[in-house]
Design a protein around this motif. Structure first.
Motif, PDB file in Angstrom:
ATOM      1  N   UNK A   1       0.845  -1.198   0.000  1.00 39.40           N
ATOM      2  CA  UNK A   1       0.000   0.000   0.000  1.00 39.40           C
ATOM      3  C   UNK A   1       0.883   1.251   0.000  1.00 39.40           C
ATOM      4  N   UNK A   2       0.741   2.071  -1.019  1.00 40.21           N
ATOM      5  CA  UNK A   2       1.602   3.234  -1.173  1.00 40.21           C
ATOM      6  C   UNK A   2       1.359   4.279  -0.090  1.00 40.21           C
ATOM      7  N   UNK A   3       0.125   4.382   0.419  1.00 46.70           N
ATOM      8  CA  UNK A   3      -0.124   5.379   1.456  1.00 46.70           C
ATOM      9  C   UNK A   3       0.638   5.048   2.741  1.00 46.70           C
ATOM     10  N   UNK A   4       0.830   3.753   3.024  1.00 46.79           N
ATOM     11  CA  UNK A   4       1.612   3.359   4.195  1.00 46.79           C
ATOM     12  C   UNK A   4       3.087   3.680   3.982  1.00 46.79           C
ATOM     13  N   UNK A   5       3.560   3.484   2.758  1.00 49.78           N
ATOM     14  CA  UNK A   5       4.940   3.837   2.428  1.00 49.78           C
ATOM     15  C   UNK A   5       5.159   5.330   2.657  1.00 49.78           C
ATOM     16  N   UNK A   6       4.259   6.159   2.129  1.00 50.42           N
ATOM     17  CA  UNK A   6       4.395   7.602   2.248  1.00 50.42           C
ATOM     18  C   UNK A   6       4.408   8.049   3.707  1.00 50.42           C
ATOM     19  N   UNK A   7       3.601   7.399   4.515  1.00 50.23           N
ATOM     20  CA  UNK A   7       3.450   7.826   5.904  1.00 50.23           C
ATOM     21  C   UNK A   7       4.612   7.375   6.786  1.00 50.23           C
ATOM     22  N   UNK A   8       5.187   6.206   6.488  1.00 57.37           N
ATOM     23  CA  UNK A   8       6.097   5.587   7.446  1.00 57.37           C
ATOM     24  C   UNK A   8       7.543   5.432   6.986  1.00 57.37           C
ATOM     25  N   UNK A   9       7.774   5.232   5.700  1.00 53.24           N
ATOM     26  CA  UNK A   9       9.094   4.783   5.234  1.00 53.24           C
ATOM     27  C   UNK A   9      10.176   5.850   5.348  1.00 53.24           C
ATOM     28  N   UNK A  10      11.309   5.449   5.913  1.00 55.57           N
ATOM     29  CA  UNK A  10      12.520   6.259   5.839  1.00 55.57           C
ATOM     30  C   UNK A  10      13.395   5.748   4.699  1.00 55.57           C
ATOM     31  N   UNK A  11      13.415   4.432   4.550  1.00 57.49           N
ATOM     32  CA  UNK A  11      14.169   3.793   3.475  1.00 57.49           C
ATOM     33  C   UNK A  11      13.238   2.809   2.781  1.00 57.49           C
ATOM     34  N   UNK A  12      13.394   2.671   1.476  1.00 54.29           N
ATOM     35  CA  UNK A  12      12.489   1.859   0.678  1.00 54.29           C
ATOM     36  C   UNK A  12      13.252   0.771  -0.068  1.00 54.29           C
ATOM     37  N   UNK A  13      12.716  -0.456   0.024  1.00 53.34           N
ATOM     38  CA  UNK A  13      13.250  -1.581  -0.745  1.00 53.34           C
ATOM     39  C   UNK A  13      12.152  -2.014  -1.713  1.00 53.34           C
ATOM     40  N   UNK A  14      12.392  -1.891  -3.010  1.00 51.61           N
ATOM     41  CA  UNK A  14      11.401  -2.254  -4.024  1.00 51.61           C
ATOM     42  C   UNK A  14      11.657  -3.678  -4.490  1.00 51.61           C
ATOM     43  N   UNK A  15      10.597  -4.513  -4.442  1.00 54.33           N
ATOM     44  CA  UNK A  15      10.735  -5.906  -4.873  1.00 54.33           C
ATOM     45  C   UNK A  15       9.738  -6.256  -5.960  1.00 54.33           C
ATOM     46  N   UNK A  16      10.158  -7.140  -6.839  1.00 54.48           N
ATOM     47  CA  UNK A  16       9.275  -7.657  -7.883  1.00 54.48           C
ATOM     48  C   UNK A  16       9.771  -9.046  -8.278  1.00 54.48           C
ATOM     49  N   UNK A  17       8.853 -10.019  -8.300  1.00 54.73           N
ATOM     50  CA  UNK A  17       9.165 -11.392  -8.716  1.00 54.73           C
ATOM     51  C   UNK A  17      10.386 -11.960  -8.006  1.00 54.73           C
ATOM     52  N   UNK A  18      10.484 -11.721  -6.702  1.00 55.51           N
ATOM     53  CA  UNK A  18      11.533 -12.323  -5.909  1.00 55.51           C
ATOM     54  C   UNK A  18      12.861 -11.596  -5.893  1.00 55.51           C
ATOM     55  N   UNK A  19      12.949 -10.452  -6.576  1.00 54.72           N
ATOM     56  CA  UNK A  19      14.211  -9.735  -6.648  1.00 54.72           C
ATOM     57  C   UNK A  19      14.062  -8.294  -6.181  1.00 54.72           C
ATOM     58  N   UNK A  20      15.155  -7.755  -5.646  1.00 52.05           N
ATOM     59  CA  UNK A  20      15.183  -6.357  -5.235  1.00 52.05           C
ATOM     60  C   UNK A  20      15.533  -5.507  -6.452  1.00 52.05           C
ATOM     61  N   UNK A  21      14.615  -4.604  -6.809  1.00 53.80           N
ATOM     62  CA  UNK A  21      14.824  -3.728  -7.960  1.00 53.80           C
ATOM     63  C   UNK A  21      15.663  -2.515  -7.607  1.00 53.80           C
TER      64      UNK A  21
END
Length: 367
Positions: free
Chosen positions: A195-215
């Motif tokens: 959920x992007x709204x949770x990311x916006x509210x809480x994240x200091x650092x972001x790890x993006x994942x797709x199909x088992x890999x870190x993008x």
């Protein structure tokens, strides 16, 4: 600090092969974001010790939790990771107070951390202490589960989509408590969500994942401005996140003024005190451009900018990268607008954003 590099294949060749590596700092909220089924919860389970990866290494604050080469696998109960799941997993036969004290009993005698009164006050659950879980709402259950995890005085707090099962009103009830937790305690948090709204509210650092890999891995502000990450840029709510400061309020106009490196924004009236840091998402679809300074507009946010890049978007759209001093905005426009206005890199323009585009109480408002 958490250092993770793991690889895991699921039995029978079902699904993808998880191949993830990232570093999370020893403070703040590191959010793992991606679509359902991309491996986010599997990574969390590996850190918690609930999954033994096929190979790799996991190190927390210098302590090796897992090392396939050395055949080391620290049991979950010895890792001192507090866990909050999507479902609260409270003991149904115990009262709220007894559930909380269960967490306190699991804390090592020498461990420092919040006490019972502080946690109860922070989460606003004092009036719930005598109740059983069956008498709690979904949001109340999650607050109690969070309290129990905090009272175990963990070295790392793991949260696996804790708000996914809640409706919008209950989610809005819990999010402020999570934000308050980030501000009050120094416990590092690994937070899984799609959920992007949770990311916006809480994240200091972001790890993006797709199909088992870190993008990609980095700060939310840096990754939100990248157009080479379809997992973010292709969304209809794509946009940059800016760190801002409250400059002041104009109650008679119903607006709050926020300053950021490169300009100011007027947003719907907020209660934050002047000088407070806030975070603002400016969606690309809410940004328009003009090649001449507009006049007599209802829009309150008209800022000078320079086109840094014009990139192809979906269908007949284009994505503009607009430079405002050291800051960037994204603007989603039609290809026709690009041709009619002669939009090109280096062109001075005016960026226009409606104040009402920043919806109070949602993922687009200051957090």
């Amino acid at each position: 600090m958490l250092d993770l590099a793991i690889r895991h294949s699921f039995p029978g060749g079902q699904g993808f092969t998880l191949d993830a590596a990232f570093t999370a700092p020893g403070a703040g909220v590191t959010t793992i974001f991606g679509p359902s089924g991309c491996g986010k919860s599997t990574v969390l389970a590996a850190v918690a010790g609930l999954l033994r990866p096929g190979q790799g290494r996991i190190v927390l604050d210098g302590t090796v939790l897992f090392d396939s080469a050395a055949r080391r696998m620290v049991p979950p109960e010895q890792r001192r990771c507090g866990i909050v799941f999507q479902d609260s997993r409270l003991f149904p036969h115990l009262s709220v107070e007894t559930n909380l004290r269960y967490g306190l009993r699991r804390a090592p005698r020498t461990a420092e951390g919040p006490g019972m009164e502080e946690v109860v006050s922070l989460l606003g659950i004092g009036h719930l202490l005598g109740r059983r879980p069956v008498a709690l709402s979904g949001g109340e259950k999650q607050r109690v589960a969070l309290g129990r995890a905090l009272l175990s005085r963990p070295r790392l707090l793991l949260m696996d989509e804790p708000l996914a099962a809640l409706d919008a009103s209950r989610k809005a009830e819990v999010l402020p408590f999570l934000a308050r937790l980030r501000e009050r305690f120094s416990i590092p948090i690994l937070y899984v969500t799609h959920a992007l709204d949770e990311v916006d509210r809480l994240a200091d650092r972001l790890v993006l994942m797709e199909a088992g890999r870190v993008l990609a891995c980095g700060t939310l502000e840096a990754l939100s401005a990248r157009t080479d990450l379809p997992i973010l840029a292709a969304r209809r709510d794509a946009g940059v996140v800016l760190g801002c400061t409250v400059l002041g309020h104009a109650p008679e106009q119903g607006v709050t003024r926020l300053g950021f490196p490169g300009g100011e924004f007027a947003v719907p009236l907020e209660s934050a005190v002047p000088g407070a840091p806030v975070r603002l998402r400016i969606r690309a679809r809410d940004v328009s451009v003009a090649t001449e300074e507009p006049r007599n507009l209802s829009m309150q946010n008209v800022l000078p900018a320079v086109v840094e890049a014009v990139e192809a978007g979906r269908a007949h759209e284009a994505m503009l990268r607009l430079r405002l001093g050291p800051s960037l905005l994204l603007a989603r426009v039609t290809q026709d607008s690009v041709h009619r206005l002669g939009l090109r890199p280096g062109l001075p323009v005016w960026a226009l954003v409606k104040a009402v585009a920043f919806t109070p109480g949602g993922g687009d408002n200051p957090a």
